[in-house]
Design an enzyme around this catalytic site. Structure first.
Site, PDB file in Angstrom:
ATOM      1  N   GLU A 245       0.877  -1.173   0.000  1.00 41.36           N
ATOM      2  CA  GLU A 245       0.000   0.000   0.000  1.00 41.36           C
ATOM      3  C   GLU A 245       0.907   1.214   0.000  1.00 41.36           C
ATOM      4  O   GLU A 245       1.669   1.432   0.949  1.00 41.36           O
ATOM      5  CB  GLU A 245      -0.902  -0.010   1.240  1.00 41.36           C
ATOM      6  CG  GLU A 245      -1.837   1.186   1.299  1.00 41.36           C
ATOM      7  CD  GLU A 245      -2.536   1.308   2.639  1.00 41.36           C
ATOM      8  OE1 GLU A 245      -2.674   2.448   3.117  1.00 41.36           O
ATOM      9  OE2 GLU A 245      -2.934   0.275   3.207  1.00 41.36           O
ATOM     10  N   CYS A 282      -4.042   7.159   5.640  1.00 48.96           N
ATOM     11  CA  CYS A 282      -3.873   6.780   4.239  1.00 48.96           C
ATOM     12  C   CYS A 282      -5.130   7.049   3.435  1.00 48.96           C
ATOM     13  O   CYS A 282      -5.085   7.112   2.202  1.00 48.96           O
ATOM     14  CB  CYS A 282      -3.480   5.309   4.127  1.00 48.96           C
ATOM     15  SG  CYS A 282      -4.557   4.194   5.049  1.00 48.96           S
TER      16      CYS A 282
END
Length: 504
Positions: A245, A282
């Site tokens: 990620e 995020c």
């Protein structure tokens, strides 16, 4: 050469707190991986695995005060945020224990022989087995839920894979504390402690992904760091899956009807979402397409008021603070960019949240946009969001067509069923992200079976999720036994289903 010390640093002052470890040498990494590899068969019993995960959750909960205090001292995220994150972390562990017990993750499929089929079909029995040692790279912004005891670790252990975790340098003391609790939980469950091993150091992270006994890797961090490790994983003599990620802009589109209906509510909601955790989530909404006009002005006023009311924030470390200050300065200096609330430096250790506004035409090339305006379409880690004011539906779709992949995409529509922009805007957002929200904010990521926390590159390097029950699938591979005598089959695949597992 002596091993380099690993220091715990207070981000509120920039001063070292204590030395907590030393960086792992190449020999240390090799020993760690081999130790984990040697005990992989100990995780074969699903009952023991489930007990281990629950015990780990119990031990983490039991050390709540120490964990929260240590993590706060290293990250400045605050006790309230960290208390919630610890609860999320232990809930993940318990949720994966339930996944292990249910057994559907094994994806068992049995086709009985059929000589009359075209072509003839033999007896075929398929299930999934663990890959082996998994390298886990801890995140900076989630010292618990995406780090040592976090989702990658929990899902890998649930799959039956031992883990070697590379601690993040922003919270080494928290990492040591949590790793010790996980290893203690393994011992209490009757497993070798080396089903969980922790290493420190940048070089250790590179050596880890290249080690021949590492079978897969999970990473949460920057595009630059994640891409370097992804390339290293692919360049091995035997490439391995790398589930990274890396970064996400998380675009938001507001329809004119939605803003006309509730401009102030949307503005206040966005302010809360983009400043949550000092903008270090995020899933922070970092780019917003809002309509021009009076209703759009009301939205922007509410957003600016909410952001201006936010106090100075301490970022995870001073390096990130410097990158944020430089990043917002470069964006604010672009032609046509204005700042209703100017983001940037606070005092020597803090930053101030802000909002940058630009006409959407600058991002389509139709109004003198320079090549540097691409910065507005890239993630800036910290408490800032960019609002692009659009004049037409065509402008929205043109801007969205230029965006990279994202974890999330959000659409705000009017409650009335006749919002004519809802369907086309949703269609334009869907290719951009792994999770598409309507009339919500993306900074809450539920741990649920239907969750998908991933998206097109650079959000992630694979199509998998790192949150939710299906995160376990990353650490498994399918195997089919064909025409195999019953006595040689694993119990999971034998006639009569002796273990009572879900099967097709």
């Amino acid at each position: 050469m002596a091993a380099e010390p690993v220091w715990s640093v207070d981000p509120r002052t920039g001063k070292p707190r204590e030395q907590v470890a030393v960086e792992a040498t190449a020999e240390d990494v090799d020993r760690s991986v081999r130790a984990a590899h040697e005990v992989r068969e100990s995780l074969a019993d699903r009952t023991v695995r489930a007990a281990f995960l629950r015990t780990a959750a119990d031990l983490l909960d039991g050390a709540h005060e120490q964990i929260v205090a240590t993590a706060d001292a290293e990250t400045a995220l605050g006790p309230v945020r960290l208390t919630g994150e610890l609860a999320r972390t232990t809930a993940q562990l318990r949720a994966f224990a339930e996944v292990v017990e249910a057994g559907s993750f094994l994806d068992i499929r049995i086709d009985l022989p059929d000589p009359g089929a075209t072509p003839p079909r033999p007896d075929m029995r398929r299930w999934k087995i663990p890959l082996g040692v998994v390298a886990v790279y801890a995140a900076s912004n989630f010292p618990l839920a995406f780090s040592v005891p976090g989702g990658d670790t929990a899902s890998a252990l649930a799959a039956g894979c031992p883990v070697v975790i590379k601690a993040h340098p922003d919270h080494p003391a928290t990492s040591e504390l949590c790793a010790g609790l996980l290893r203690g939980a393994a011992a209490k469950a009757g497993l070798p402690e080396d089903v969980v091993v922790l290493v420190h150091g940048f070089d250790a992270g590179v050596k880890l992904v290249r080690h021949p006994l590492v079978a897969a890797a999970g990473f949460t961090g920057s595009v630059r760091g994640g891409r370097a490790l992804f390339d290293a994983a692919a360049a091995r003599p035997a490439p391995i899956p790398f589930h990274g990620e890396l970064g996400s802009l998380n675009p938001v589109v507001l329809t004119p009807a939605a803003v006309e209906e509730r401009a102030e509510e949307i503005g206040a909601g966005l302010a809360g979402s983009m400043t949550l955790g000092a903008g270090q989530f995020c899933t922070k909404p970092g780019f917003v397409l809002a309509p021009s006009g009076e209703a759009g002005d009301r939205f922007l006023d509410a957003l600016a008021a909410g952001v201006a009311a936010t106090g100075p924030a301490v970022l995870l470390d001073h390096r990130m603070r410097e990158a944020f200050v430089a990043g917002v300065a470069a964006r604010a200096a672009l032609a046509g960019v204005r700042a209703p609330v100017a983001p940037g430096a606070g005092d020597a250790h803090t930053v101030g949240a802000g909002v940058l506004v630009v006409d959407a035409a600058r991002l389509t090339g139709s109004e003198g946009g320079s090549g540097d305006h691409h910065l507005l379409l890239e993630e800036c880690f910290g408490p800032v969001t960019v609002v692009a004011r659009y004049d037409s539906r065509a402008q929205v779709t043109e801007v969205l067509a230029g965006l990279p992949g994202n974890l999330t995409a959000t659409l705000h529509i009017a409650d009335a069923a006749d919002d004519e922009d809802a369907a086309p805007f949703l269609a334009a957002l869907t290719p951009l992200a792994g999770r598409v929200l309507v009339n919500g904010w993306p900074t809450g990521v539920a741990v649920a079976a239907a969750q998908h926390h991933g998206g097109p590159y650079p959000a992630t390097t694979s199509t998998s999720t790192s949150v939710g029950a299906t995160a376990i699938e990353r650490w498994l591979r399918p195997v089919t036994y064909q025409s195999t005598p019953a006595r040689l089959l694993p119990p999971e695949l034998r006639d009569g289903n002796p273990l009572g597992l879900p099967r097709r």
